[in-house]
Design a protein around this motif. Structure first.
Motif, PDB file in Angstrom:
ATOM      1  N   LEU A 109       0.822  -1.210   0.000  1.00  0.00           N
ATOM      2  CA  LEU A 109       0.000   0.000   0.000  1.00  0.00           C
ATOM      3  C   LEU A 109       0.860   1.267   0.000  1.00  0.00           C
TER       4      LEU A 109
ATOM      5  N   GLY B  67      -4.246   1.792  -1.748  1.00  0.00           N
ATOM      6  CA  GLY B  67      -4.486   2.392  -0.436  1.00  0.00           C
ATOM      7  C   GLY B  67      -5.611   1.684   0.292  1.00  0.00           C
ATOM      8  N   GLY B  68      -6.536   2.481   0.795  1.00  0.00           N
ATOM      9  CA  GLY B  68      -7.588   1.972   1.667  1.00  0.00           C
ATOM     10  C   GLY B  68      -8.419   0.848   1.066  1.00  0.00           C
ATOM     11  N   GLN B  69      -8.760   0.970  -0.216  1.00  0.00           N
ATOM     12  CA  GLN B  69      -9.629  -0.051  -0.818  1.00  0.00           C
ATOM     13  C   GLN B  69      -8.948  -1.425  -0.819  1.00  0.00           C
TER      14      GLN B  69
ATOM     15  N   LEU C  33      -6.738  -2.562   1.191  1.00  0.00           N
ATOM     16  CA  LEU C  33      -6.701  -3.111   2.546  1.00  0.00           C
ATOM     17  C   LEU C  33      -8.094  -3.538   3.016  1.00  0.00           C
TER      18      LEU C  33
ATOM     19  N   GLY D 173      -0.145   8.030   3.773  1.00  0.00           N
ATOM     20  CA  GLY D 173      -1.169   7.860   2.731  1.00  0.00           C
ATOM     21  C   GLY D 173      -0.590   7.984   1.337  1.00  0.00           C
TER      22      GLY D 173
ATOM     23  N   ARG E  78      -5.943  15.251  -3.618  1.00  0.00           N
ATOM     24  CA  ARG E  78      -7.075  15.376  -2.697  1.00  0.00           C
ATOM     25  C   ARG E  78      -6.730  14.999  -1.252  1.00  0.00           C
TER      26      ARG E  78
ATOM     27  N   VAL F 166       4.836   9.725   4.847  1.00  0.00           N
ATOM     28  CA  VAL F 166       4.931   8.287   4.556  1.00  0.00           C
ATOM     29  C   VAL F 166       3.995   7.923   3.405  1.00  0.00           C
TER      30      VAL F 166
ATOM     31  N   LEU G 263       4.487  -0.031   9.735  1.00  0.00           N
ATOM     32  CA  LEU G 263       3.784   1.232   9.993  1.00  0.00           C
ATOM     33  C   LEU G 263       3.522   1.529  11.474  1.00  0.00           C
TER      34      LEU G 263
ATOM     35  N   GLU H  33     -12.717  12.591   2.038  1.00  0.00           N
ATOM     36  CA  GLU H  33     -12.321  11.299   2.611  1.00  0.00           C
ATOM     37  C   GLU H  33     -13.575  10.528   3.005  1.00  0.00           C
TER      38      GLU H  33
ATOM     39  N   LEU I  31      -8.856   5.295   6.643  1.00  0.00           N
ATOM     40  CA  LEU I  31      -8.300   4.260   7.534  1.00  0.00           C
ATOM     41  C   LEU I  31      -7.147   4.777   8.381  1.00  0.00           C
ATOM     42  N   VAL I  32      -6.373   5.687   7.781  1.00  0.00           N
ATOM     43  CA  VAL I  32      -5.198   6.192   8.509  1.00  0.00           C
ATOM     44  C   VAL I  32      -5.611   6.792   9.854  1.00  0.00           C
TER      45      VAL I  32
END
Ligand code: UDP
Length: 443
Positions: A43, A49-51, A53, A252, A257, A283, A323, A340, A344-345
């Motif tokens: 990721l 990214g989020g999707q 995970l 992220g 955006r 990061v 992480l 957003e 998740l972050v």
């Protein structure tokens, strides 16, 4: 239990949940579709990214509950295997659709019919049948809508990003917008249920997409133990952060955006006595030419322009395994997004007991209790963000208690087991509903 459902096919799912929780069928087979978000890749780079995970952790959590889960994605590279077995009952299956290379999600639409055919072929060749399909993002939504109408399998859809909201915040709308908006509308009206990850997302869908269709709010979740296990002192030693330095963390993708620019500008405005003691860690980001290179270059130039090079570290993408060290070492984590749907972050930082400053947008408004588990600031406002950073760095006691409250909130709301159970219950209720509406068998 099922008789109740049959007599009342329009019952709210929450009611079904209570009635069905003890009768849930654990032997089901589910297809999770994530055309552009391969659940098995690292990721933070190449748009992952989020999707990615979300799909992977949902698959693994359902498999832990005894289900069989296949996660379908598009093959982006010839050196990755076609099938990866993550755990008993959970695998990633890569299908060929279009050239075997990374293609930006805005360019993927023409390859969806090929993806659909590959999916059907896989199903026929292996003799696998699925009880339910869960599509992720509008591209997969299109595929699942076709499968739903051809095969009569119930469909759950998660948006991950709602075009109608995203485009409002953009100066130039991409060419694909019209197709996307049409498919997102169809996903809401025609799928069996949409899963919104926050109440705000549900409201946006109702206001901007359609009044029709069923929506259930089920938040994203994380492995809390994984993110809470690292000790702060040890983490700072590992990263080489001296005791007298304050660490400000962003985690992220590099995407406009995400508002990294606002964070950098906010740091430039910090009082110099504080700025001299700060370390900014950014990061995420690919190491070579990739989809996020332009944004990375833009941020690097801004860092140079604002004379922040000596206090800024670009780490590149960091694997999920490492992480927790970054979250634990940080004095604050900042999520400066313009938009957003969930974020998740934010909950990963909260799990690490790290106080959070987030933009007052989308799902972040629900995740972060302003003044209790962190601070919410208006998006695109470097001055407001700078003031919030100054406050938390100058009031360590407040920051610490926000970190603790954040951890408690994550434990009560965003644990993987509870969230997976909700999803499993939803799937099961839709499968029953679908079976009986197909056979028209009302008792
Ligand atoms: N992430 C990661 N390594 C990185 C950068 C990000 O593992 O170098 C992960 C991060 O931990 C989070 C996900 O990518 O789990 C980003 O999800 P989020 O919902 O915050 O944003 P999205 O990518 O969906 O916009």
């Amino acid at each position: 239990m099922t008789i109740k459902l049959l007599r009342h096919p329009h019952l709210e799912t929450e009611i079904l949940e209570r009635n069905l929780s003890s009768t849930i069928d654990r032997q089901r087979r589910y297809a999770l579709i994530s055309v552009h978000g391969d659940p098995s890749v690292q990721l933070g780079k190449d748009g992952a990214g989020g999707q990615n995970l979300y799909v992977k952790s949902l698959g693994l959590s359902l498999a832990k509950r005894g289900c069989q889960v296949d996660m379908f994605t598009r093959r982006e590279s010839s050196d990755r295997p076609d099938i990866i077995e993550h755990a008993n009952g959970c695998r990633t299956i890569r299908l060929t659709a279009g050239p075997t290379k990374f293609i930006h999600r805005d360019e993927l639409f023409p390859y969806l019919p090929e993806f659909l055919e590959a999916w059907l072929k896989f199903q026929q060749q292996t003799g696998t049948t699925y009880d339910l399909i869960h599509s992720n993002y509008w591209l997969s939504g299109w595929v699942a809508l076709q499968l739903r109408s051809r095969l009569g399998i119930p469909q759950v859809h998660t948006y991950h990003s709602v075009g109608a909201v995203k485009y409002k915040a953009m100066d130039i709308v991409p060419k694909i917008a019209l197709s996307r908006l049409g498919i997102e509308w169809a996903c809401l009206e025609q799928s069996d249920c949409v899963v919104a990850t926050s109440l705000k997302e549900k409201q946006d869908l109702r206001q901007l997409v359609s009044q029709q269709g069923q929506i259930q709010v089920i938040p994203c979740s994380i492995d809390i133990q994984h993110f809470s296990q690292v000790d702060k002192v040890h983490a700072r030693q590992q990263l080489g952060i001296p005791d007298n330095q304050k660490m400000i963390l962003y985690v992220g993708r590099f995407d406009e955006r995400k508002g990294i620019e606002v964070l950098v500008r906010a740091c430039a405005q910090l009082p110099s006595i504080l700025k001299d003691r700060c370390q900014i860690y950014l990061v995420g980001g690919s190491h070579k030419n990739a989809v996020d290179t332009v944004e990375q270059q833009r941020i690097r130039s801004l860092v140079t322009e604002l004379d922040l090079n000596n206090i800024t570290t670009f780490t590149g993408s960091i694997d999920q395994t490492h992480l927790p060290t970054y979250y634990a070492a940080a004095d604050i984590c900042v999520v400066p997004s313009y938009y957003e749907p969930f974020g998740l972050v934010a909950i990963e930082a909260m799990a690490a007991r790290t106080p959070l400053i987030a933009s007052k947008v989308g799902g972040l408004q629900e995740t972060v209790l302003d003044g209790e588990t962190g601070l919410l600031v208006p998006p695109r406002d470097p001055e407001a963000l700078s003031n919030a950073i100054t406050r938390l760095l100058s009031e360590p006691q407040t920051a610490r208690s926000m970190g603790i409250s954040g951890y408690e909130r994550v434990c009560s709301q965003f644990g993987q087991r509870a969230v997976a159970e909700k999803m499993h219950l939803l799937y099961d209720s839709l499968i029953y509903k679908n079976k009986f509406s197909q056979s028209n068998h009302y008792i």
